[in-house]
Design a protein around this motif. Structure first.
Motif, mmCIF file in Angstrom:
data_model
loop_
_atom_site.group_PDB
_atom_site.id
_atom_site.type_symbol
_atom_site.label_atom_id
_atom_site.label_comp_id
_atom_site.label_asym_id
_atom_site.label_seq_id
_atom_site.Cartn_x
_atom_site.Cartn_y
_atom_site.Cartn_z
ATOM 1 N N LEU A 274 -12.526 -15.007 14.351
ATOM 2 C CA LEU A 274 -11.174 -14.740 14.229
ATOM 3 C C LEU A 274 -10.645 -13.422 13.730
ATOM 4 O O LEU A 274 -9.661 -12.739 14.172
ATOM 5 C CB LEU A 274 -10.494 -15.833 13.144
ATOM 6 N N ASP A 275 -11.476 -12.763 12.935
ATOM 7 C CA ASP A 275 -11.009 -11.324 12.380
ATOM 8 C C ASP A 275 -11.417 -10.172 13.297
ATOM 9 O O ASP A 275 -11.289 -9.149 13.055
ATOM 10 C CB ASP A 275 -11.891 -11.368 11.070
ATOM 11 N N ASP A 276 -12.145 -10.848 14.413
ATOM 12 C CA ASP A 276 -12.587 -9.706 15.411
ATOM 13 C C ASP A 276 -12.111 -10.012 16.840
ATOM 14 O O ASP A 276 -12.470 -9.164 17.700
ATOM 15 C CB ASP A 276 -14.268 -9.433 15.221
ATOM 16 N N ILE A 277 -11.302 -10.751 16.831
ATOM 17 C CA ILE A 277 -10.782 -11.135 18.398
ATOM 18 C C ILE A 277 -9.257 -11.517 18.236
ATOM 19 O O ILE A 277 -8.445 -11.917 17.121
ATOM 20 C CB ILE A 277 -11.093 -12.478 18.647
ATOM 21 N N ARG A 278 -8.402 -10.985 19.342
ATOM 22 C CA ARG A 278 -6.991 -11.238 19.567
ATOM 23 C C ARG A 278 -6.598 -11.533 20.550
ATOM 24 O O ARG A 278 -7.282 -11.332 21.545
ATOM 25 C CB ARG A 278 -6.279 -9.718 19.275
ATOM 26 N N ILE A 279 -5.990 -12.981 20.783
ATOM 27 C CA ILE A 279 -5.663 -13.643 21.716
ATOM 28 C C ILE A 279 -4.575 -12.699 22.444
ATOM 29 O O ILE A 279 -3.360 -12.794 21.862
ATOM 30 C CB ILE A 279 -5.231 -14.996 21.351
ATOM 31 N N VAL A 280 -4.975 -12.149 23.441
ATOM 32 C CA VAL A 280 -3.725 -11.514 24.405
ATOM 33 C C VAL A 280 -2.921 -12.158 25.092
ATOM 34 O O VAL A 280 -1.670 -12.228 24.954
ATOM 35 C CB VAL A 280 -4.447 -10.328 25.439
ATOM 36 N N GLU A 281 -3.352 -13.395 25.923
ATOM 37 C CA GLU A 281 -2.476 -13.874 26.691
ATOM 38 C C GLU A 281 -3.138 -15.356 27.005
ATOM 39 O O GLU A 281 -4.077 -15.579 27.936
ATOM 40 C CB GLU A 281 -2.361 -13.214 28.051
ATOM 41 N N SER A 282 -2.895 -16.599 26.331
ATOM 42 C CA SER A 282 -3.113 -17.851 26.511
ATOM 43 C C SER A 282 -2.461 -18.806 25.341
ATOM 44 O O SER A 282 -3.018 -18.978 24.342
ATOM 45 C CB SER A 282 -4.741 -18.007 26.198
ATOM 46 N N PRO A 283 -1.124 -19.128 25.783
ATOM 47 C CA PRO A 283 -0.786 -19.929 24.794
ATOM 48 C C PRO A 283 -1.359 -21.400 24.452
ATOM 49 O O PRO A 283 -1.528 -21.753 23.291
ATOM 50 C CB PRO A 283 0.698 -20.524 25.110
ATOM 51 N N GLU A 284 -2.104 -21.871 25.439
ATOM 52 C CA GLU A 284 -2.877 -23.075 25.300
ATOM 53 C C GLU A 284 -4.028 -22.939 24.380
ATOM 54 O O GLU A 284 -4.458 -23.677 23.448
ATOM 55 C CB GLU A 284 -3.318 -23.415 26.670
ATOM 56 N N LEU A 285 -4.559 -21.687 24.417
ATOM 57 C CA LEU A 285 -5.786 -21.437 23.528
ATOM 58 C C LEU A 285 -5.222 -21.170 22.310
ATOM 59 O O LEU A 285 -5.581 -21.566 21.264
ATOM 60 C CB LEU A 285 -6.522 -20.007 23.971
ATOM 61 N N THR A 286 -4.175 -20.551 22.014
ATOM 62 C CA THR A 286 -3.567 -20.509 20.677
ATOM 63 C C THR A 286 -3.196 -21.819 20.005
ATOM 64 O O THR A 286 -3.554 -22.028 18.764
ATOM 65 C CB THR A 286 -2.035 -19.468 20.767
ATOM 66 N N ASP A 287 -2.632 -22.691 20.794
ATOM 67 C CA ASP A 287 -2.260 -24.212 20.289
ATOM 68 C C ASP A 287 -3.443 -24.829 20.059
ATOM 69 O O ASP A 287 -3.492 -25.585 18.920
ATOM 70 C CB ASP A 287 -1.411 -24.784 21.489
ATOM 71 N N TYR A 288 -4.581 -24.503 20.875
ATOM 72 C CA TYR A 288 -6.022 -25.312 20.760
ATOM 73 C C TYR A 288 -6.538 -24.834 19.233
ATOM 74 O O TYR A 288 -6.927 -25.667 18.151
ATOM 75 C CB TYR A 288 -6.874 -24.943 21.667
ATOM 76 N N ILE A 289 -6.634 -23.673 18.844
ATOM 77 C CA ILE A 289 -7.126 -23.004 17.747
ATOM 78 C C ILE A 289 -5.985 -23.625 16.674
ATOM 79 O O ILE A 289 -6.724 -23.854 15.478
ATOM 80 C CB ILE A 289 -7.289 -21.410 17.953
ATOM 81 N N ARG A 290 -4.722 -23.387 16.612
ATOM 82 C CA ARG A 290 -4.277 -24.021 15.344
ATOM 83 C C ARG A 290 -4.428 -25.398 15.077
ATOM 84 O O ARG A 290 -4.747 -25.713 13.941
ATOM 85 C CB ARG A 290 -2.700 -23.792 15.871
ATOM 86 N N ASN A 291 -4.549 -26.248 16.187
ATOM 87 C CA ASN A 291 -4.691 -27.749 16.078
ATOM 88 C C ASN A 291 -6.154 -27.958 15.264
ATOM 89 O O ASN A 291 -6.504 -28.710 14.403
ATOM 90 C CB ASN A 291 -4.697 -28.285 17.080
ATOM 91 N N TYR A 292 -7.109 -27.064 15.926
ATOM 92 C CA TYR A 292 -8.657 -27.206 15.540
ATOM 93 C C TYR A 292 -8.674 -26.869 13.945
ATOM 94 O O TYR A 292 -9.250 -27.549 13.219
ATOM 95 C CB TYR A 292 -9.314 -26.266 16.316
ATOM 96 N N ILE A 293 -8.195 -25.810 13.610
ATOM 97 C CA ILE A 293 -8.245 -25.372 12.503
ATOM 98 C C ILE A 293 -7.450 -26.356 11.467
ATOM 99 O O ILE A 293 -8.006 -26.645 10.364
ATOM 100 C CB ILE A 293 -7.620 -23.918 12.046
ATOM 101 N N ALA A 294 -6.113 -26.845 11.814
ATOM 102 C CA ALA A 294 -5.607 -27.968 11.110
ATOM 103 C C ALA A 294 -6.329 -28.997 10.805
ATOM 104 O O ALA A 294 -6.426 -29.549 9.729
ATOM 105 C CB ALA A 294 -4.260 -28.103 11.622
ATOM 106 N N GLN A 295 -7.097 -29.602 11.902
ATOM 107 C CA GLN A 295 -7.853 -30.600 11.800
ATOM 108 C C GLN A 295 -9.064 -30.627 10.810
ATOM 109 O O GLN A 295 -9.454 -31.672 10.190
ATOM 110 C CB GLN A 295 -8.138 -31.355 13.086
ATOM 111 N N ASN A 296 -9.839 -29.482 10.925
ATOM 112 C CA ASN A 296 -10.929 -29.098 10.376
ATOM 113 C C ASN A 296 -10.876 -28.786 9.012
ATOM 114 O O ASN A 296 -11.861 -28.299 8.012
ATOM 115 C CB ASN A 296 -11.899 -28.419 10.952
ATOM 116 N N LEU A 297 -9.424 -28.338 8.539
ATOM 117 C CA LEU A 297 -9.397 -27.887 7.131
ATOM 118 C C LEU A 297 -8.532 -28.838 6.146
ATOM 119 O O LEU A 297 -8.342 -28.499 5.206
ATOM 120 C CB LEU A 297 -8.609 -26.376 7.187
ATOM 121 N N LYS A 298 -8.647 -30.108 6.663
ATOM 122 C CA LYS A 298 -7.848 -31.122 6.073
ATOM 123 C C LYS A 298 -8.982 -31.548 4.731
ATOM 124 O O LYS A 298 -9.939 -31.604 4.603
ATOM 125 C CB LYS A 298 -7.576 -32.589 6.422
#
Length: 298
Positions: A274-298
């Motif tokens: 995450l500290d070496d990648i910037r999502i330029v264009e992909s709302p679906e990918l942004t949502d996937y990563i947000r949900n992935y992190i939320a589910q795995n950091l509980k």
């Protein structure tokens, strides 16, 4: 000599010099010709100076025959040469119409089982060889004890295998239960049981879309990622096919512009960097990563 006859002669030569021995009835069945035609072609080889050997009712063409070694040098690859060629061919874009032709030509002059042995090692090798034989003979098989990637369910699957992905990691099969083409990971197969039943759905066999992260599916989603040096190097090392979709931006940054079958493969890669990648264009990918992190950091 007309081309169809030459092709049949070459196919017969291949069978007569294979590691497996055949009698005339088996040769006639495999080549879809009469026994009389098989005998006539064998006589053609004999008249051309080739030595024909018999063991019981099985017939072979002696590889020490005059001219045979000269011919074999024209079409023989060492294992290393064949493996390099295979990897080079696999790296060609799947949309390139020449790719399948090149694969067919390579496999037509090289023993696919031997090629597999240079890539596959250990307990998985017998399964790969049985799948190769089933593809060559166009027969159904049972995948015993296949472990699904979704939920880990283990059960048998009746399939028609018809193609492998790079380095035999996965095999394309027509699944008789779901009546659809699926990818099965060869490492998850317990054992392969050959069947006497020939393919029944060849017209429906079709290799699906596989993205650079080795994920497959019926959909395609465009993503654009800006990569730093570390992310770019790791991406090319772990997923070599991604290199074709990368272009430099300058100042130590690169852009990945590609299509993916889903967000799981690319998502897992991005989360680890995450500290070496910037999502330029992909709302679906942004949502996937947000949900992935939320589910795995509980």
């Amino acid at each position: 000599m007309d081309q169809p006859k030459l092709e049949r002669l070459l196919r017969l030569m291949k069978l007569l010099t294979a590691n497996t021995t055949y009698n005339v009835d088996q040769l006639a069945e495999r080549l879809d010709m009469s026994r009389r035609t098989v005998y006539r072609y064998i006589d053609t080889f004999r008249e051309a100076g080739f030595v024909i050997k018999k063991s019981g009712d099985c017939i072979r063409l002696d590889k020490e025959s005059p001219h045979f070694r000269d011919i074999s040098q024209l079409v023989h690859f060492t294992e290393e040469e064949a493996l390099i060629l295979k990897n080079a061919i696999e790296n060609i874009d799947d949309t390139n119409l020449l790719k399948q032709n090149l694969k067919r030509k390579l496999y037509s002059v090289y023993d696919n089982k031997t090629l597999a042995d240079t890539v596959v090692r250990g307990k998985n090798a017998p399964n790969i060889r049985r799948l190769i034989e089933a593809i060559e003979e166009q027969r159904q098989v049972t995948l015993h004890g296949y472990q699904s990637g979704h939920g880990g369910e283990v059960r048998d699957r009746r399939v028609e295998p018809f193609a492998f992905t790079t380095n035999y990691v996965q095999v394309w099969c027509y699944d008789l239960e779901s009546r659809s083409n699926k990818l099965f990971k060869t490492a998850r197969i317990g054992s392969v049981e050959p069947s006497g039943t020939p393919w029944e759905h060849e017209s429906e066999h079709e290799e699906g879309f596989i993205d650079v992260f080795r994920m497959h599916g019926g959909e395609r989603h465009r993503i654009r990622l800006e990569l730093g040096l570390l992310a770019c190097n790791l991406l090319c090392e772990e997923y070599p096919l991604a290199e074709r979709d990368i272009r430099p931006l300058g100042r130590g940054r690169w852009i990945l512009d590609t299509e993916v079958a889903g967000m799981a493969g690319v998502g897992r890669f991005v989360v680890g960097l995450l500290d070496d990648i910037r999502i330029v264009e992909s709302p679906e990918l942004t949502d996937y990563i947000r949900n992935y992190i939320a589910q795995n950091l509980k």
